[in-house]
Scaffold this motif. Structure first.
Motif, PDB file in Angstrom:
ATOM      1  N   ILE A  10       4.661   7.066   2.191  1.00 24.96           N
ATOM      2  CA  ILE A  10       4.961   5.881   3.005  1.00 24.96           C
ATOM      3  C   ILE A  10       4.352   4.645   2.365  1.00 24.96           C
ATOM      4  CG2 ILE A  10       4.949   4.908   5.332  1.00 24.96           C
ATOM      5  CD1 ILE A  10       4.028   7.528   6.408  1.00 24.96           C
ATOM      6  N   PHE A  52       5.322  -0.924   8.093  1.00 30.35           N
ATOM      7  CA  PHE A  52       5.565   0.279   7.313  1.00 30.35           C
ATOM      8  C   PHE A  52       7.035   0.480   6.999  1.00 30.35           C
ATOM      9  CE2 PHE A  52       1.675   2.740   6.986  1.00 30.35           C
ATOM     10  CZ  PHE A  52       0.852   2.053   7.857  1.00 30.35           C
ATOM     11  N   GLY A  53       7.274   1.060   5.826  1.00 31.15           N
ATOM     12  CA  GLY A  53       8.590   1.587   5.544  1.00 31.15           C
ATOM     13  C   GLY A  53       8.799   2.855   6.349  1.00 31.15           C
ATOM     14  N   SER A  54      10.004   3.387   6.303  1.00 32.57           N
ATOM     15  CA  SER A  54      10.330   4.565   7.107  1.00 32.57           C
ATOM     16  C   SER A  54       9.914   5.867   6.441  1.00 32.57           C
ATOM     17  CB  SER A  54      11.826   4.595   7.417  1.00 32.57           C
ATOM     18  OG  SER A  54      12.558   4.520   6.215  1.00 32.57           O
ATOM     19  N   GLY A  55       9.395   5.765   5.222  1.00 28.79           N
ATOM     20  CA  GLY A  55       8.879   6.955   4.569  1.00 28.79           C
ATOM     21  C   GLY A  55       9.909   7.678   3.719  1.00 28.79           C
ATOM     22  N   LEU A  69      -0.211  -4.091   9.603  1.00 32.25           N
ATOM     23  CA  LEU A  69       0.602  -3.489   8.554  1.00 32.25           C
ATOM     24  C   LEU A  69       2.007  -3.193   9.063  1.00 32.25           C
ATOM     25  CD1 LEU A  69      -1.885  -0.903   6.999  1.00 32.25           C
ATOM     26  CD2 LEU A  69      -0.946  -2.905   5.865  1.00 32.25           C
ATOM     27  N   PHE A 124       0.844  -1.191   0.000  1.00 35.29           N
ATOM     28  CA  PHE A 124       0.000   0.000   0.000  1.00 35.29           C
ATOM     29  C   PHE A 124       0.881   1.244   0.000  1.00 35.29           C
ATOM     30  CE2 PHE A 124      -3.811  -2.381   0.886  1.00 35.29           C
ATOM     31  CZ  PHE A 124      -3.355  -3.472   1.607  1.00 35.29           C
TER      32      PHE A 124
END
Lengths: 112, 116
Positions: free
Chosen positions: B93, B107-110, B105, B34
């Motif tokens: 993100i 998450f990546g670090s953005g 979920l 996502f």
């Protein structure tokens, strides 16, 4: 469109106090999750509560869910300065596909 | 736990150029990823759902020709902001679920994108 609304938008407390954040949502859900985000970083999953559960605990976290009112609350007990972050509720709904929609978030500041 | 790596962490580019952001699942396979966009002090807005081996599903109001998503493998999804303009400046993100049935979920670090 955003699913959840949270209040307060911002909360400032002293270390050791409890912090309570509320979340309301609009449609039926499968589950509700709470995430934490430090400034400029990705989100970290804190806790998930399913639609058939009313309360859940994890360490200093306590989450409640009231599906009749379409609302949830996150309580952080004995807060620490390191708890300073933004907290988001997120929902996976029955409609619109299996995707997670986030609320507006509460910015928590814990003063040492 | 599952790890999602996102690169670059920040990028500054000139208006009109294209920028590619990568999102990798390091220790699991993600058939679905996502992409979210976040403005300062605001929430995450879901942009699109990236599906491995097929076209991405875009949310209403998101231009698919502007935000190109490619999910060529089970561990990599890319978001390309084409012909970037200052209004595209934002925090992007990515996230993924460790399994198809796990709602949690990761998450990546953005990526902070600044378009001059």
């Amino acid at each position: 469109s955003q699913q959840g609304e949270e209040d307060p938008q911002a909360l400032s407390i002293q270390e050791g106090e409890n912090a309570t954040m509320n979340c309301s949502y609009k449609t039926s859900i499968n589950n509700l999750q709470w995430y934490r985000q430090n400034s400029g970083r990705g989100l970290v999953h804190l806790i998930l509560i399913r639609s058939n559960e009313r309360e859940k605990h994890s360490g200093r976290l306590r989450v409640t869910l009231d599906t009749s009112k379409k609302s949830s609350s996150l309580l952080i007990t004995a807060s620490r300065a390191a708890d300073t972050a933004s907290y988001f509720c997120a929902t996976d709904g029955h409609t619109g596909g299996f995707k997670t929609i986030f609320g507006a978030g509460t910015r928590l500041f814990v003063k040492a | 736990g599952a790890v999602v790596s996102q690169h670059p962490s920040w990028v500054i580019c000139k208006s009109g150029t294209s920028v590619k952001i990568e999102c990798r699942s390091l220790d699991f396979q993600a058939t679905t990823m996502f992409w979210y966009r976040q403005f300062p002090k605001q929430s995450l807005m879901l942009m699109a759902t990236s599906n491995e081996g097929s076209k991405a599903t875009y949310e209403q109001g998101v231009e698919k020709d502007k935000f190109l998503i490619n999910h060529a493998s089970l561990t990599l999804s890319t978001l390309t902001v084409t012909s970037a303009h200052p209004e595209d400046s934002s925090f992007y993100i990515c996230s993924a679920r460790a399994t198809e049935t796990n709602e949690k979920l990761f998450f990546g670090s953005g990526t902070q994108l600044s378009v001059l």
